[in-house]
Scaffold this motif. Structure first.
Motif, mmCIF file in Angstrom:
data_model
loop_
_atom_site.group_PDB
_atom_site.id
_atom_site.type_symbol
_atom_site.label_atom_id
_atom_site.label_comp_id
_atom_site.label_asym_id
_atom_site.label_seq_id
_atom_site.Cartn_x
_atom_site.Cartn_y
_atom_site.Cartn_z
ATOM 1 N N ASN A 20 0.855 -1.194 0.000
ATOM 2 C CA ASN A 20 0.000 0.000 0.000
ATOM 3 C C ASN A 20 0.890 1.243 0.000
ATOM 4 O O ASN A 20 1.793 1.361 0.832
ATOM 5 N N TYR A 21 0.615 2.138 -0.909
ATOM 6 C CA TYR A 21 1.378 3.387 -0.985
ATOM 7 C C TYR A 21 0.441 4.582 -0.884
ATOM 8 O O TYR A 21 -0.644 4.586 -1.481
ATOM 9 N N LEU A 22 0.882 5.580 -0.126
ATOM 10 C CA LEU A 22 0.201 6.878 -0.086
ATOM 11 C C LEU A 22 1.203 7.921 -0.568
ATOM 12 O O LEU A 22 2.229 8.142 0.082
ATOM 13 N N LEU A 23 0.915 8.506 -1.706
ATOM 14 C CA LEU A 23 1.782 9.551 -2.247
ATOM 15 C C LEU A 23 1.083 10.894 -2.087
ATOM 16 O O LEU A 23 -0.051 11.070 -2.560
ATOM 17 N N ILE A 24 1.742 11.819 -1.408
ATOM 18 C CA ILE A 24 1.153 13.132 -1.142
ATOM 19 C C ILE A 24 1.874 14.163 -2.010
ATOM 20 O O ILE A 24 3.078 14.374 -1.864
ATOM 21 N N GLU A 25 1.113 14.775 -2.910
ATOM 22 C CA GLU A 25 1.720 15.768 -3.811
ATOM 23 C C GLU A 25 1.284 17.168 -3.400
ATOM 24 O O GLU A 25 0.101 17.492 -3.441
ATOM 25 N N SER A 26 2.257 18.007 -3.021
ATOM 26 C CA SER A 26 1.941 19.358 -2.542
ATOM 27 C C SER A 26 2.237 20.427 -3.593
ATOM 28 O O SER A 26 1.980 21.610 -3.363
ATOM 29 N N LEU B 101 -6.836 11.921 5.249
ATOM 30 C CA LEU B 101 -5.396 11.793 5.015
ATOM 31 C C LEU B 101 -4.727 11.074 6.189
ATOM 32 O O LEU B 101 -3.903 10.172 5.986
ATOM 33 N N VAL B 102 -5.086 11.461 7.406
ATOM 34 C CA VAL B 102 -4.511 10.811 8.589
ATOM 35 C C VAL B 102 -4.876 9.318 8.614
ATOM 36 O O VAL B 102 -4.043 8.472 8.935
ATOM 37 N N ASP B 103 -6.125 9.003 8.250
ATOM 38 C CA ASP B 103 -6.536 7.592 8.207
ATOM 39 C C ASP B 103 -5.665 6.801 7.227
ATOM 40 O O ASP B 103 -5.264 5.671 7.509
ATOM 41 N N HIS B 104 -5.393 7.391 6.082
ATOM 42 C CA HIS B 104 -4.548 6.717 5.088
ATOM 43 C C HIS B 104 -3.115 6.553 5.615
ATOM 44 O O HIS B 104 -2.488 5.513 5.419
ATOM 45 N N ILE B 105 -2.607 7.602 6.273
ATOM 46 C CA ILE B 105 -1.238 7.541 6.804
ATOM 47 C C ILE B 105 -1.116 6.415 7.824
ATOM 48 O O ILE B 105 -0.122 5.684 7.858
ATOM 49 N N MET B 106 -2.164 6.276 8.661
ATOM 50 C CA MET B 106 -2.099 5.321 9.776
ATOM 51 C C MET B 106 -2.513 3.901 9.392
ATOM 52 O O MET B 106 -2.412 2.986 10.220
#
Lengths: 135, 109
Positions: free
Chosen positions: B3-9, B95-100
């Motif tokens: 599982n990957y979470l990529l955060i693009e700012s 976002l926090v749910d995905h991070i955790m």
């Protein structure tokens, strides 16, 4: 047992939206009952400087009171209060070398001095780690 | 499968390396990993459906779940009607749910 999030930040205050986003993430995690470790290094050690002062806005002709200019020291202090209210832990470490370089050692109550070994330890122990670099 | 979470700012029209980050998301999904791309700050500008030459288009054709921060949309005045229908608004809680989420690898750009 509560989960733990470690987040490392390096963006100085009043520079970009990244500081705001970082604080929003920490706020949301604490509200969810998640313990949060913050490793602030480079410019981010200035987020907690006690000497920050709100200012008036001469362009708008507003006073300090009217302007209600937010400071990052206030935001971080609010996060410590929130953690206490929620019964979770907020552990905030400012990188000591980064603090010394900047002469940024006069902080609000809450943060403590540390270094990269602390971050390494947190990464090993935490359920998740988020590293937010600058550009 | 990872599982990957990529955060693009960042805004793809400001920084060319955003395309590489999009490419990473698309490639990971193509090899069978579960990938979420979360757009935040100026990264939210890519969610506009009528943006010309938008490199996000290649990601939207694949299996990547693309979310955009509601707060960032509001700050930039991007209305629901302007947003690409495949990009779903999400709040910071999501976002926090995905991070955790267990076993998720998180990358910020």
């Amino acid at each position: 047992m509560a989960k733990t999030l470690t987040i490392s930040i390096m963006e100085p205050p009043y520079e970009s939206a990244t500081s705001t986003t970082s604080l929003r993430i920490i706020d949301a995690a604490l509200r969810k009952g998640i313990n949060v470790n913050v490793f602030a290094y480079e410019g981010a050690v200035s987020l907690t400087i006690k000497d920050q002062q709100p200012h008036p806005n001469p362009v708008h002709g507003t006073s300090v009171e009217e302007e209600k200019h937010p400071t990052t020291k206030f935001f971080v202090a609010s996060l410590f209060e929130l953690a206490k209210e929620k019964g979770v832990k907020l552990d905030w470490v400012n990188c000591g070398f980064c603090v010394d370089e900047r002469g940024a050692g006069n902080w609000i109550e809450g943060p403590r001095r540390g270094g990269p070994p602390q971050l390494h330890e947190w990464v090993q122990e935490s359920d998740a780690t988020l590293v937010i670099p600058t550009k | 499968m990872a599982n990957y979470l990529l955060i693009e700012s960042r805004d793809p029209f400001e920084a060319r390396d955003v395309s590489y980050f999009y490419g990473l998301a698309a490639d990971l999904a193509a090899q069978g990993d579960k990938v979420t791309l979360f757009l935040v700050q100026n990264g939210a500008l890519a969610s506009r459906k009528d943006a010309k030459g938008n490199p996000l288009g290649t990601v939207l054709k694949g299996k990547v779940e693309v979310l955009v921060d509601s707060f960032s949309l509001k700050e930039r005045g991007i209305q629901d009607a302007e947003r690409h229908p495949s990009v779903k608004p999400a709040d910071i809680d999501a976002l926090v749910d995905h991070i955790m989420a267990n076993g998720t690898k998180v990358l910020w750009h």
